[in-house]
Motif scaffolding. Structure first.
Motif, PDB file in Angstrom:
ATOM      1  N   SER A 260      -6.039 -15.704  -3.164  1.00  0.00           N
ATOM      2  CA  SER A 260      -5.283 -15.831  -1.907  1.00  0.00           C
ATOM      3  C   SER A 260      -6.193 -16.208  -0.749  1.00  0.00           C
ATOM      4  O   SER A 260      -6.084 -15.648   0.342  1.00  0.00           O
ATOM      5  CB  SER A 260      -4.561 -14.510  -1.585  1.00  0.00           C
TER       6      SER A 260
ATOM      7  N   SER B 120      -0.048 -12.512  12.312  1.00  0.00           N
ATOM      8  CA  SER B 120       0.215 -12.704  10.888  1.00  0.00           C
ATOM      9  C   SER B 120      -0.986 -12.330  10.039  1.00  0.00           C
ATOM     10  O   SER B 120      -0.846 -12.032   8.857  1.00  0.00           O
ATOM     11  CB  SER B 120       0.609 -14.157  10.621  1.00  0.00           C
ATOM     12  N   GLU B 121      -2.194 -12.339  10.628  1.00  0.00           N
ATOM     13  CA  GLU B 121      -3.380 -11.963   9.876  1.00  0.00           C
ATOM     14  C   GLU B 121      -3.448 -10.459   9.647  1.00  0.00           C
ATOM     15  O   GLU B 121      -4.140 -10.003   8.742  1.00  0.00           O
ATOM     16  CB  GLU B 121      -4.639 -12.424  10.623  1.00  0.00           C
ATOM     17  N   GLY B 122      -2.747  -9.693  10.436  1.00  0.00           N
ATOM     18  CA  GLY B 122      -2.760  -8.248  10.273  1.00  0.00           C
ATOM     19  C   GLY B 122      -4.111  -7.666  10.624  1.00  0.00           C
ATOM     20  O   GLY B 122      -4.775  -8.098  11.565  1.00  0.00           O
TER      21      GLY B 122
ATOM     22  N   SER C 140      -6.471 -13.023   2.193  1.00  0.00           N
ATOM     23  CA  SER C 140      -5.386 -12.145   2.654  1.00  0.00           C
ATOM     24  C   SER C 140      -4.861 -11.293   1.508  1.00  0.00           C
ATOM     25  O   SER C 140      -4.860 -11.724   0.341  1.00  0.00           O
ATOM     26  CB  SER C 140      -4.245 -12.977   3.244  1.00  0.00           C
ATOM     27  N   LEU C 141      -4.388 -10.093   1.870  1.00  0.00           N
ATOM     28  CA  LEU C 141      -3.881  -9.161   0.865  1.00  0.00           C
ATOM     29  C   LEU C 141      -2.758  -8.329   1.474  1.00  0.00           C
ATOM     30  O   LEU C 141      -2.886  -7.817   2.590  1.00  0.00           O
ATOM     31  CB  LEU C 141      -5.010  -8.244   0.378  1.00  0.00           C
ATOM     32  N   GLU C 142      -1.648  -8.231   0.748  1.00  0.00           N
ATOM     33  CA  GLU C 142      -0.541  -7.361   1.156  1.00  0.00           C
ATOM     34  C   GLU C 142      -0.676  -6.031   0.415  1.00  0.00           C
ATOM     35  O   GLU C 142      -0.714  -5.991  -0.815  1.00  0.00           O
ATOM     36  CB  GLU C 142       0.798  -8.011   0.803  1.00  0.00           C
ATOM     37  N   ARG C 143      -0.730  -4.942   1.192  1.00  0.00           N
ATOM     38  CA  ARG C 143      -0.861  -3.628   0.577  1.00  0.00           C
ATOM     39  C   ARG C 143      -0.020  -2.628   1.361  1.00  0.00           C
ATOM     40  O   ARG C 143      -0.219  -2.443   2.560  1.00  0.00           O
ATOM     41  CB  ARG C 143      -2.327  -3.192   0.565  1.00  0.00           C
TER      42      ARG C 143
ATOM     43  N   GLU D 293       1.549  -3.791   4.498  1.00  0.00           N
ATOM     44  CA  GLU D 293       0.653  -4.160   5.596  1.00  0.00           C
ATOM     45  C   GLU D 293      -0.256  -5.295   5.142  1.00  0.00           C
ATOM     46  O   GLU D 293      -0.692  -5.346   3.992  1.00  0.00           O
ATOM     47  CB  GLU D 293      -0.190  -2.951   6.012  1.00  0.00           C
ATOM     48  N   THR D 294      -0.540  -6.224   6.060  1.00  0.00           N
ATOM     49  CA  THR D 294      -1.385  -7.382   5.752  1.00  0.00           C
ATOM     50  C   THR D 294      -2.825  -7.091   6.147  1.00  0.00           C
ATOM     51  O   THR D 294      -3.103  -6.649   7.267  1.00  0.00           O
ATOM     52  CB  THR D 294      -0.896  -8.630   6.505  1.00  0.00           C
TER      53      THR D 294
ATOM     54  N   THR E 160      -6.635  -8.974   6.179  1.00  0.00           N
ATOM     55  CA  THR E 160      -7.361 -10.242   6.084  1.00  0.00           C
ATOM     56  C   THR E 160      -8.855  -9.946   6.066  1.00  0.00           C
ATOM     57  O   THR E 160      -9.381  -9.316   6.991  1.00  0.00           O
ATOM     58  CB  THR E 160      -7.035 -11.164   7.267  1.00  0.00           C
TER      59      THR E 160
END
Length: 601
Positions: free
Chosen positions: A357, A392-394, A429-432, A435-436, A438
């Motif tokens: 990603s 969007s980068e969180g 990027s990682l969704e966990r 929550e995002t 980066t």
């Protein structure tokens, strides 16, 4: 009685005269015949003697010819020995060659190398390997003892590939802050608006760097190379060539030798070979007088000194090991290969995570630019777009090895690298848990860090799955004329690169073994280096060797030119040209070796 006595006396006298005449005349004739034969014998002896002398001279000449022929065979064998010696050197890994002094200019390795020492009546045979040198300004001039990298020349057969990818290269240029028209990283390197040259065609631009080239010849060359039969605006195809007094068809494909360009409309021997009559790569004094030219005269050595049809790079490290392809399909295997090659868990884990990603800084620029344009069309300010992108980068965090635990390596890759430089300032990027997160790359575009890590990464990593890569233009060795013609950086930047190069001609230091050295030395930006990378290299594994085999005593010599492909484990001669008929090319004092002064006493 007296009268009778008188009669008898007269008859006796008459008889005596007759007898005398009968005996004396034959004797006179015999004497004359003996003198004639004596003269005849003398003439025959003289003619025979002259014939013997002529035959002796002929035999002596034949004997000398036999010896000279043998010496010439020995000289040619010495050239062959020199070529084999060069092959042996090139079979070694690049790092070993550099430790031995390199192959760019190494007199101890390539000047006056003895093959025979003259003992037991054998001639004293040596070989020397010479190549055109570079002046302080980076132009061709002088000589050096070494090999010429074919990547220091423009590969004619690569022009059509560059032409096909001109749009992609120009896109990189535009994203780097420039355009194909003016400004940005192109700067003054592009043609003016009044010029007939289209800067959108990289192939034409590179051809136009050759002295004496014009756009009609450039288009004709590209028409000769491309596969179609449609002539360009200033070019020509079969319709022209078949109308000549001796008709022939265009190749419409790769050429086999540079000399084949003589078949192209407008290309003349004067343009192709210049004043270099003996093809030794140097402007000799007699050539200067004959053509009233100097080494500063543009095009004096001809286009042949700038062009090649060979050029390749082994996709290997300096130690001769194959690089790791960071676009490998199996991410678990890729991780193990990275750990073996670079031994750095931080970089290895980030590279694998990027494949799942990741996003390069260049891709981010494209995305943000497109988003800004789209939002602007909707009346949204650019600042608001930047804020939206930031949200969007969180949470933004520096990359850590532990973060790899949240990535599934068995799911396959979704992203590929375009260049190793994509690692610079890249993001993952990682969704966990809704929550995002980066993560930023461990390779930051800061000059000090780049100088520390980038050379090693460039040596060990690749983005292409092939043992051999197409040859590019060698930054360290190519003439300044070609380098100044690369239409992706401005004149001032390229001048700075040439000045830096002049301090280490040939790139003999380890810091310049890779094409990214202008970036690590702060001469270009990351974006400029991205645009240059498809065109330039600091390596190249096809070499040209001009080998002179000579007898130090008689001066008899043979000369040959070999092109050796060292991109494979066993270097092979892919082209050979015998130049003996054009003369030795260099004085014995230049060739070196144990010069024997003949004893004339």
């Amino acid at each position: 009685m007296s009268s009778q006595n008188k009669s008898l006396r007269k008859s006796d006298e008459s008889l005596g005269h007759q007898c005398q005449n009968s005996f004396t005349k034959p004797v006179g004739r015999n004497i004359r015949r003996q003198g004639f034969f004596l003269v005849l014998v003398l003439i025959v002896i003289a003619v025979a003697t002259m014939a013997v002398y002529s035959f002796t001279d002929l035999m002596i000449a034949a004997d000398e010819t036999a010896y000279l022929t043998g010496d010439l065979v020995q000289a040619r064998a010495t050239v062959d020995s020199g070529i084999e010696a060069v092959r042996l050197v090139l079979a070694q890994p690049a790092s070993m060659r550099e430790d031995a002094g390199g192959v760019f200019n190494n007199p101890s390795m390539f000047q006056g190398v003895p093959i025979t020492d003259g003992s037991q009546g054998n001639p004293t045979s040596n070989f020397t390997v010479l190549a055109p040198g570079l002046t302080e300004m980076g132009t061709l001039g002088g000589i050096r003892y070494g090999l010429q990298n074919e990547s220091a020349r423009l590969n004619i057969n690569a022009l059509t590939v560059l032409e096909e990818n001109s749009d992609a290269i120009n896109m990189l240029t535009g994203l780097s802050g420039g355009s194909v028209d003016a400004g940005g990283i192109l700067g003054d390197a592009t043609a003016s608006e009044d010029s007939d040259l289209s800067t959108e065609n990289i192939a034409v631009t590179l051809l136009m760097t050759l002295p004496g080239m014009d756009v009609t010849i450039a288009d004709a060359i590209l028409d000769w190379l491309d596969e179609d039969t449609e002539p360009r605006e200033n070019g020509c195809e079969d319709e022209y060539y078949t109308s000549l007094a001796t008709p022939y068809a265009a190749a419409n494909g790769p050429v086999q030798t540079v000399e084949e360009l003589l078949l192209v409309r407008g290309v003349t021997p004067q343009l192709l070979f210049g004043a270099d009559s003996n093809r030794n790569g140097v402007l000799d004094p007699d050539e200067q007088q004959r053509y009233a030219a100097s080494i500063e005269t543009p095009g004096v050595l001809g286009w042949a000194s700038y062009l090649t049809v060979h050029g390749a790079e082994a996709n290997k490290t300096m130690d001769g090991e194959f690089r790791v392809n960071i676009n490998g399909e199996d991410l678990e295997v890729l991780y193990e290969e990275l750990m073996t090659a670079i031994g750095d868990e931080v970089f290895a884990s980030f590279i694998v995570a990027y494949r799942i990603s990741g996003e390069s800084s260049l891709a981010a620029s494209v995305a943000s630019g497109a988003s800004a344009e789209a939002l602007a069309a909707q009346g949204i300010e650019a600042q608001d777009a930047d804020n939206a992108n930031s949200e969007s980068e969180g949470t933004v965090l520096p990359w850590s090895v532990e973060a790899l635990d949240d990535f599934d390596l068995t799911g396959g890759a979704a992203v590929e690298f375009n260049q190793v430089l994509d690692l610079i300032d890249a993001k993952v990027s990682l969704e966990r848990n809704g929550e995002t997160f980066t993560y930023t790359s461990p390779l930051i575009g800061e000059p000090t860090l780049l100088a520390e890590f980038l050379p090693f990464l460039m040596d060990q990593l690749t983005t292409q799955d092939g043992d051999v890569l197409p040859g590019r233009i060698n930054l360290n060795e190519c003439p300044a004329e070609l380098l100044m013609g690369v239409p992706l950086v401005d004149v001032d930047t390229m001048t700075a690169i040439l000045e830096a190069r002049s301090q280490d001609v040939g790139g003999t230091t380890s810091d310049r073994n890779h094409e990214t050295w202008p970036l690590t030395e702060g001469l270009v930006t990351v974006d400029q280096m991205r645009a240059l990378l498809p065109l330039v290299t600091a390596r190249g594994d096809v070499f040209r060797a001009q080998v002179i085999g000579f007898d130090s005593g008689s001066g008899l010599a043979a000369r040959g030119e070999a092109i050796i492909d060292a991109s494979t484990p066993n270097p092979r001669v892919v082209h050979y040209r015998d130049l003996t008929h054009l003369g030795r090319g260099f004085d014995l004092s230049v060739l070196g070796g144990n010069i024997v002064v003949p004893n004339n006493n």
